[in-house]
Design a protein around this motif. Structure first.
Motif, PDB file in Angstrom:
ATOM      1  N   TRP A 271       5.207  11.267   5.510  1.00 30.11           N
ATOM      2  CA  TRP A 271       4.694  11.244   4.148  1.00 30.11           C
ATOM      3  C   TRP A 271       5.822  11.452   3.137  1.00 30.11           C
ATOM      4  N   GLU A 272       6.740  12.365   3.438  1.00 36.98           N
ATOM      5  CA  GLU A 272       7.859  12.603   2.527  1.00 36.98           C
ATOM      6  C   GLU A 272       8.698  11.341   2.333  1.00 36.98           C
ATOM      7  N   ARG A 273       8.907  10.568   3.413  1.00 40.24           N
ATOM      8  CA  ARG A 273       9.657   9.311   3.297  1.00 40.24           C
ATOM      9  C   ARG A 273       8.869   8.293   2.477  1.00 40.24           C
TER      10      ARG A 273
ATOM     11  N   GLU B 160       0.450  18.251   2.208  1.00 44.44           N
ATOM     12  CA  GLU B 160      -0.330  18.435   3.432  1.00 44.44           C
ATOM     13  C   GLU B 160      -1.615  17.611   3.384  1.00 44.44           C
ATOM     14  N   GLN B 161      -2.262  17.592   2.224  1.00 44.62           N
ATOM     15  CA  GLN B 161      -3.485  16.802   2.073  1.00 44.62           C
ATOM     16  C   GLN B 161      -3.178  15.307   2.162  1.00 44.62           C
ATOM     17  N   SER B 162      -2.096  14.898   1.538  1.00 45.82           N
ATOM     18  CA  SER B 162      -1.710  13.488   1.552  1.00 45.82           C
ATOM     19  C   SER B 162      -1.417  13.010   2.963  1.00 45.82           C
ATOM     20  N   SER B 163      -0.640  13.787   3.700  1.00 45.33           N
ATOM     21  CA  SER B 163      -0.303  13.371   5.066  1.00 45.33           C
ATOM     22  C   SER B 163      -1.537  13.385   5.959  1.00 45.33           C
ATOM     23  N   ALA B 164      -2.422  14.363   5.774  1.00 47.53           N
ATOM     24  CA  ALA B 164      -3.648  14.426   6.580  1.00 47.53           C
ATOM     25  C   ALA B 164      -4.568  13.253   6.266  1.00 47.53           C
ATOM     26  N   LEU B 165      -4.700  12.917   5.005  1.00 49.17           N
ATOM     27  CA  LEU B 165      -5.574  11.819   4.606  1.00 49.17           C
ATOM     28  C   LEU B 165      -5.079  10.492   5.162  1.00 49.17           C
TER      29      LEU B 165
ATOM     30  N   LEU C 298       0.827  -1.203   0.000  1.00 45.68           N
ATOM     31  CA  LEU C 298       0.000   0.000   0.000  1.00 45.68           C
ATOM     32  C   LEU C 298       0.865   1.259   0.000  1.00 45.68           C
ATOM     33  N   LEU C 299       1.941   1.229   0.780  1.00 44.00           N
ATOM     34  CA  LEU C 299       2.832   2.392   0.823  1.00 44.00           C
ATOM     35  C   LEU C 299       3.476   2.650  -0.529  1.00 44.00           C
ATOM     36  N   ARG C 300       3.719   1.601  -1.293  1.00 43.24           N
ATOM     37  CA  ARG C 300       4.284   1.793  -2.632  1.00 43.24           C
ATOM     38  C   ARG C 300       3.240   2.368  -3.591  1.00 43.24           C
ATOM     39  N   ALA C 301       1.968   2.032  -3.402  1.00 45.78           N
ATOM     40  CA  ALA C 301       0.901   2.466  -4.316  1.00 45.78           C
ATOM     41  C   ALA C 301       0.404   3.882  -4.027  1.00 45.78           C
ATOM     42  N   LEU C 302       0.441   4.289  -2.772  1.00 46.22           N
ATOM     43  CA  LEU C 302      -0.172   5.570  -2.401  1.00 46.22           C
ATOM     44  C   LEU C 302       0.429   6.796  -3.077  1.00 46.22           C
ATOM     45  N   PRO C 303       1.739   6.923  -3.195  1.00 50.65           N
ATOM     46  CA  PRO C 303       2.254   8.138  -3.847  1.00 50.65           C
ATOM     47  C   PRO C 303       1.712   8.323  -5.264  1.00 50.65           C
ATOM     48  N   LYS C 304       1.612   7.241  -6.016  1.00 44.70           N
ATOM     49  CA  LYS C 304       1.081   7.344  -7.377  1.00 44.70           C
ATOM     50  C   LYS C 304      -0.406   7.718  -7.349  1.00 44.70           C
TER      51      LYS C 304
ATOM     52  N   GLN D   2     -19.126  19.934   0.530  1.00 45.05           N
ATOM     53  CA  GLN D   2     -17.680  19.743   0.583  1.00 45.05           C
ATOM     54  C   GLN D   2     -17.230  18.792  -0.526  1.00 45.05           C
ATOM     55  N   SER D   3     -15.953  18.814  -0.808  1.00 47.52           N
ATOM     56  CA  SER D   3     -15.386  17.784  -1.673  1.00 47.52           C
ATOM     57  C   SER D   3     -15.244  16.508  -0.841  1.00 47.52           C
ATOM     58  N   ALA D   4     -15.160  15.381  -1.530  1.00 47.17           N
ATOM     59  CA  ALA D   4     -14.921  14.120  -0.823  1.00 47.17           C
ATOM     60  C   ALA D   4     -13.600  14.188  -0.068  1.00 47.17           C
ATOM     61  N   LEU D   5     -12.612  14.854  -0.645  1.00 44.88           N
ATOM     62  CA  LEU D   5     -11.309  14.986   0.009  1.00 44.88           C
ATOM     63  C   LEU D   5     -11.440  15.699   1.346  1.00 44.88           C
ATOM     64  N   ASP D   6     -12.085  16.852   1.365  1.00 46.81           N
ATOM     65  CA  ASP D   6     -12.254  17.601   2.614  1.00 46.81           C
ATOM     66  C   ASP D   6     -13.087  16.807   3.621  1.00 46.81           C
ATOM     67  N   PHE D   7     -14.128  16.133   3.134  1.00 41.76           N
ATOM     68  CA  PHE D   7     -14.969  15.303   3.990  1.00 41.76           C
ATOM     69  C   PHE D   7     -14.126  14.219   4.666  1.00 41.76           C
ATOM     70  N   MET D   8     -13.248  13.567   3.898  1.00 39.90           N
ATOM     71  CA  MET D   8     -12.435  12.480   4.443  1.00 39.90           C
ATOM     72  C   MET D   8     -11.357  12.999   5.381  1.00 39.90           C
ATOM     73  N   ILE D   9     -10.732  14.114   5.042  1.00 38.77           N
ATOM     74  CA  ILE D   9      -9.716  14.675   5.933  1.00 38.77           C
ATOM     75  C   ILE D   9     -10.349  15.094   7.250  1.00 38.77           C
ATOM     76  N   ASP D  10     -11.503  15.750   7.186  1.00 34.78           N
ATOM     77  CA  ASP D  10     -12.184  16.206   8.400  1.00 34.78           C
ATOM     78  C   ASP D  10     -12.683  15.046   9.261  1.00 34.78           C
TER      79      ASP D  10
END
Length: 122
Positions: free
Chosen positions: A40-42, A27-32, A11-17, A95-103
């Protein structure tokens, strides 16, 4: 759903793509994913020795399920754009689905997956 250590690394290999296809900021990626920006950077750089908790593994697996459902529902770029577009469905309250999921964290991520799976089943 329990995610094994091997599955977490996959999963960690797939998420960046995936997150790049959704055009997410770091910031959104790390929050999600509910990890620090440094973690997240690593992960993004391909360092797969990063420890992720079961909650984060569930988030990752569910997010990939969301992506699979979006690819079934939409064609082309819309399957990637949907995540950031404001949504008029009452569940999202504009809201966007992204904001809904982060919140809302993992419960909200699971709700979005269920919402999309219901759309696929129509």
């Amino acid at each position: 759903m329990k995610v094994t250590s091997e599955e977490k690394h996959a999963l960690l290999r797939a998420l960046p793509k995936l997150f790049a296809s959704w055009d997410l900021a770091d910031e959104q990626s790390s929050a999600l994913l509910s990890v620090s920006k440094e973690s997240w950077e690593r992960i993004r750089s391909g360092v797969n020795d990063e420890y992720i908790a079961d909650d984060q593994g569930q988030r990752a697996g569910t997010l990939l399920g969301i992506h699979a459902a979006l690819r079934t529902i939409f064609v082309g770029s819309r399957c990637n754009d949907w995540i950031q577009r404001p949504n008029s469905d009452p569940m999202f309250s504009g809201q966007s689905a992204l904001d809904f999921m982060i919140d809302g964290g993992l419960p909200a991520i699971e709700r979005v997956r269920e919402y999309l799976q219901a759309e696929v089943a129509r």
